[in-house]
Design a protein around this motif. Structure first.
Motif, PDB file in Angstrom:
ATOM      1  N   ARG A 105      -2.452   5.247   8.513  1.00 41.58           N
ATOM      2  CA  ARG A 105      -4.103   5.208   8.079  1.00 41.58           C
ATOM      3  C   ARG A 105      -4.353   3.804   7.096  1.00 41.58           C
ATOM      4  O   ARG A 105      -5.361   3.822   6.344  1.00 41.58           O
ATOM      5  CB  ARG A 105      -4.181   6.346   7.488  1.00 41.58           C
ATOM      6  N   THR A 106      -3.364   2.812   7.448  1.00 39.99           N
ATOM      7  CA  THR A 106      -3.683   1.522   6.636  1.00 39.99           C
ATOM      8  C   THR A 106      -4.233   0.357   7.561  1.00 39.99           C
ATOM      9  O   THR A 106      -3.825   0.425   8.758  1.00 39.99           O
ATOM     10  CB  THR A 106      -2.431   1.200   5.876  1.00 39.99           C
ATOM     11  N   GLU A 107      -5.294  -0.328   7.068  1.00 31.12           N
ATOM     12  CA  GLU A 107      -5.970  -1.419   7.648  1.00 31.12           C
ATOM     13  C   GLU A 107      -5.398  -2.533   7.030  1.00 31.12           C
ATOM     14  O   GLU A 107      -5.270  -2.576   5.684  1.00 31.12           O
ATOM     15  CB  GLU A 107      -7.375  -1.332   7.456  1.00 31.12           C
ATOM     16  N   ALA A 108      -5.325  -3.710   7.505  1.00 33.33           N
ATOM     17  CA  ALA A 108      -4.939  -4.939   7.129  1.00 33.33           C
ATOM     18  C   ALA A 108      -5.791  -6.012   7.690  1.00 33.33           C
ATOM     19  O   ALA A 108      -6.203  -5.833   8.741  1.00 33.33           O
ATOM     20  CB  ALA A 108      -3.452  -5.306   7.294  1.00 33.33           C
ATOM     21  N   SER A 109      -6.303  -6.959   6.690  1.00 28.40           N
ATOM     22  CA  SER A 109      -6.934  -8.088   7.281  1.00 28.40           C
ATOM     23  C   SER A 109      -6.406  -9.359   6.385  1.00 28.40           C
ATOM     24  O   SER A 109      -5.961  -9.180   5.190  1.00 28.40           O
ATOM     25  CB  SER A 109      -8.366  -7.946   7.291  1.00 28.40           C
ATOM     26  N   VAL A 110      -6.659 -10.577   7.032  1.00 30.56           N
ATOM     27  CA  VAL A 110      -6.653 -11.868   6.326  1.00 30.56           C
ATOM     28  C   VAL A 110      -7.883 -12.669   6.029  1.00 30.56           C
ATOM     29  O   VAL A 110      -8.740 -12.389   7.095  1.00 30.56           O
ATOM     30  CB  VAL A 110      -5.399 -12.599   7.088  1.00 30.56           C
ATOM     31  N   VAL A 139      -4.778   0.163  -2.731  1.00 31.55           N
ATOM     32  CA  VAL A 139      -5.284  -1.214  -2.085  1.00 31.55           C
ATOM     33  C   VAL A 139      -4.130  -2.268  -2.362  1.00 31.55           C
ATOM     34  O   VAL A 139      -3.511  -1.955  -3.502  1.00 31.55           O
ATOM     35  CB  VAL A 139      -6.438  -1.761  -2.696  1.00 31.55           C
ATOM     36  N   ALA A 140      -4.078  -3.073  -1.672  1.00 27.06           N
ATOM     37  CA  ALA A 140      -3.136  -4.137  -1.773  1.00 27.06           C
ATOM     38  C   ALA A 140      -3.647  -5.731  -1.511  1.00 27.06           C
ATOM     39  O   ALA A 140      -4.232  -5.817  -0.608  1.00 27.06           O
ATOM     40  CB  ALA A 140      -1.583  -4.193  -1.117  1.00 27.06           C
ATOM     41  N   ILE A 141      -3.290  -6.738  -2.388  1.00 26.93           N
ATOM     42  CA  ILE A 141      -3.611  -7.968  -2.145  1.00 26.93           C
ATOM     43  C   ILE A 141      -2.629  -8.851  -2.479  1.00 26.93           C
ATOM     44  O   ILE A 141      -1.978  -8.711  -3.575  1.00 26.93           O
ATOM     45  CB  ILE A 141      -4.765  -8.374  -3.273  1.00 26.93           C
ATOM     46  N   SER A 142      -2.367  -9.858  -1.552  1.00 26.85           N
ATOM     47  CA  SER A 142      -1.432 -10.948  -1.895  1.00 26.85           C
ATOM     48  C   SER A 142      -1.841 -12.210  -1.065  1.00 26.85           C
ATOM     49  O   SER A 142      -1.907 -12.369  -0.032  1.00 26.85           O
ATOM     50  CB  SER A 142       0.025 -10.428  -1.280  1.00 26.85           C
ATOM     51  N   GLY A 143      -2.073 -13.284  -1.912  1.00 21.14           N
ATOM     52  CA  GLY A 143      -2.617 -14.558  -1.607  1.00 21.14           C
ATOM     53  C   GLY A 143      -2.349 -15.720  -2.127  1.00 21.14           C
ATOM     54  O   GLY A 143      -1.441 -15.574  -3.207  1.00 21.14           O
ATOM     55  N   VAL A 188       0.894  -1.318   0.002  1.00 16.34           N
ATOM     56  CA  VAL A 188      -0.225   0.006  -0.045  1.00 16.34           C
ATOM     57  C   VAL A 188       0.806   1.237   0.010  1.00 16.34           C
ATOM     58  O   VAL A 188       0.694   2.197  -0.944  1.00 16.34           O
ATOM     59  CB  VAL A 188      -0.989  -0.053   1.241  1.00 16.34           C
ATOM     60  N   GLU A 189       1.639   1.188   1.009  1.00 17.71           N
ATOM     61  CA  GLU A 189       2.768   2.517   0.847  1.00 17.71           C
ATOM     62  C   GLU A 189       3.555   2.617  -0.320  1.00 17.71           C
ATOM     63  O   GLU A 189       3.719   3.833  -0.724  1.00 17.71           O
ATOM     64  CB  GLU A 189       3.797   2.368   2.071  1.00 17.71           C
ATOM     65  N   GLY A 190       4.031   1.541  -0.915  1.00 21.66           N
ATOM     66  CA  GLY A 190       4.664   1.698  -2.053  1.00 21.66           C
ATOM     67  C   GLY A 190       3.718   2.167  -3.292  1.00 21.66           C
ATOM     68  O   GLY A 190       4.358   2.965  -4.176  1.00 21.66           O
ATOM     69  N   ALA A 191       2.864   1.550  -3.314  1.00 24.24           N
ATOM     70  CA  ALA A 191       1.708   2.142  -4.458  1.00 24.24           C
ATOM     71  C   ALA A 191       1.317   3.588  -4.390  1.00 24.24           C
ATOM     72  O   ALA A 191       1.469   4.447  -5.356  1.00 24.24           O
ATOM     73  CB  ALA A 191       0.418   1.297  -4.548  1.00 24.24           C
ATOM     74  N   ILE A 192       1.241   4.060  -3.074  1.00 28.31           N
ATOM     75  CA  ILE A 192       0.934   5.480  -2.894  1.00 28.31           C
ATOM     76  C   ILE A 192       2.141   6.315  -3.069  1.00 28.31           C
ATOM     77  O   ILE A 192       1.966   7.236  -3.939  1.00 28.31           O
ATOM     78  CB  ILE A 192       0.571   5.709  -1.335  1.00 28.31           C
ATOM     79  N   TRP A 225      -4.215 -12.144   1.998  1.00 30.95           N
ATOM     80  CA  TRP A 225      -3.843 -10.742   3.012  1.00 30.95           C
ATOM     81  C   TRP A 225      -4.247  -9.454   2.149  1.00 30.95           C
ATOM     82  O   TRP A 225      -4.202  -9.638   1.025  1.00 30.95           O
ATOM     83  CB  TRP A 225      -2.273 -10.791   3.290  1.00 30.95           C
ATOM     84  N   PHE A 226      -4.933  -8.860   2.732  1.00 27.15           N
ATOM     85  CA  PHE A 226      -5.330  -7.482   2.098  1.00 27.15           C
ATOM     86  C   PHE A 226      -4.958  -6.354   3.045  1.00 27.15           C
ATOM     87  O   PHE A 226      -4.792  -6.324   4.351  1.00 27.15           O
ATOM     88  CB  PHE A 226      -7.063  -7.320   2.226  1.00 27.15           C
ATOM     89  N   ALA A 227      -4.728  -5.270   2.169  1.00 29.39           N
ATOM     90  CA  ALA A 227      -4.487  -3.889   2.949  1.00 29.39           C
ATOM     91  C   ALA A 227      -5.163  -2.765   2.186  1.00 29.39           C
ATOM     92  O   ALA A 227      -4.979  -2.781   0.958  1.00 29.39           O
ATOM     93  CB  ALA A 227      -2.990  -3.744   3.080  1.00 29.39           C
ATOM     94  N   TRP A 228      -5.629  -1.651   2.764  1.00 30.93           N
ATOM     95  CA  TRP A 228      -6.086  -0.663   2.048  1.00 30.93           C
ATOM     96  C   TRP A 228      -5.736   0.624   3.143  1.00 30.93           C
ATOM     97  O   TRP A 228      -5.837   0.291   4.230  1.00 30.93           O
ATOM     98  CB  TRP A 228      -7.334  -0.479   1.645  1.00 30.93           C
ATOM     99  N   GLY A 229      -5.495   1.843   2.432  1.00 26.38           N
ATOM    100  CA  GLY A 229      -5.179   3.085   3.315  1.00 26.38           C
ATOM    101  C   GLY A 229      -4.581   4.319   2.628  1.00 26.38           C
ATOM    102  O   GLY A 229      -4.592   4.148   1.429  1.00 26.38           O
ATOM    103  N   MET A 230      -4.321   4.991   3.573  1.00 29.06           N
ATOM    104  CA  MET A 230      -3.534   6.578   3.015  1.00 29.06           C
ATOM    105  C   MET A 230      -2.398   6.802   3.430  1.00 29.06           C
ATOM    106  O   MET A 230      -1.949   7.744   3.786  1.00 29.06           O
ATOM    107  CB  MET A 230      -4.650   7.445   3.377  1.00 29.06           C
ATOM    108  N   GLY A 231      -1.659   5.603   3.782  1.00 33.09           N
ATOM    109  CA  GLY A 231      -0.225   5.823   4.414  1.00 33.09           C
ATOM    110  C   GLY A 231      -0.309   4.915   5.557  1.00 33.09           C
ATOM    111  O   GLY A 231      -1.055   4.427   6.129  1.00 33.09           O
ATOM    112  N   SER A 232       1.068   4.777   6.143  1.00 36.39           N
ATOM    113  CA  SER A 232       1.227   3.704   7.176  1.00 36.39           C
ATOM    114  C   SER A 232       0.391   3.859   8.556  1.00 36.39           C
ATOM    115  O   SER A 232       0.015   2.974   8.980  1.00 36.39           O
ATOM    116  CB  SER A 232       2.809   4.002   7.424  1.00 36.39           C
TER     117      SER A 232
END
Length: 166
Positions: A132-137, A102-106, A89-93, A123-130
């Motif tokens: 303010r990022t949420e992650a879940s599996v 948003v990021a997805i790796s599975g 997520v941070e890298g894409a921003i 695994w998922f993450a979405w956010g606006m920077g470190s």
């Protein structure tokens, strides 16, 4: 449960509408979904107003080179991990200069699963920077296509809810 084309279309439309209403831009950093989230977001005309880029970083090398994911995180936790999707997520921003990513790796299968990370683990993450990022599996059932469809639907709905809370 298979995510139908209609469900994906509706989830993509809801996210697109919200991004336009909020005046925000988004980028996707996808691995196992192979650009499917970006595809859903570009199904509507005018999507260039909110989708700036869809980055398919399937290999570990691409995750590191394109998104700046640390090799140590990949080695220690593996590509399918919270640490890696947060860095994606941070890298894409940073790479694209968007408001949200948003990021997805599975492991979509049919192979590649292990006891601690069986097929269907995503695994998922979405956010606006470190900060303010949420992650879940999530663990999805089904074949490769079903796992990927469910992952796309989950991330579209997840980032929509995230943005509604802002």
């Amino acid at each position: 449960m298979q995510a139908s084309e209609l469900a994906l279309e509706q989830a993509g439309d809801q996210l697109a509408t919200l991004l336009k209403q909020q005046g925000r831009t988004i980028a996707t950093a996808e691995s196992c979904t192979g650009g499917w989230v970006a595809k859903v977001l570009t199904d509507s005309a005018g999507s260039s107003a909110y989708l700036m880029a869809g980055l398919v970083t399937y290999s570990n090398e691409a995750k590191s080179t394109i998104l700046g994911v640390e090799a140590s995180a990949l080695e220690k936790y593996g590509a399918v991990s919270e640490a890696v999707v947060r860095q994606m997520v941070e890298g894409a921003i940073k790479a694209v200069g968007v408001d949200v990513a948003v990021a997805i790796s599975g492991i979509a299968g049919p192979g590649g699963g292990r006891e601690d990370k069986p097929v269907g683990t995503v695994w998922f993450a979405w956010g606006m920077g470190s900060e303010r990022t949420e992650a879940s599996v999530k663990r999805f059932n089904g074949d490769r296509d079903q796992v990927r469809r469910q992952a796309v639907l989950y991330v579209l709905q997840g980032v929509t809810e995230y943005l509604r809370k802002l």
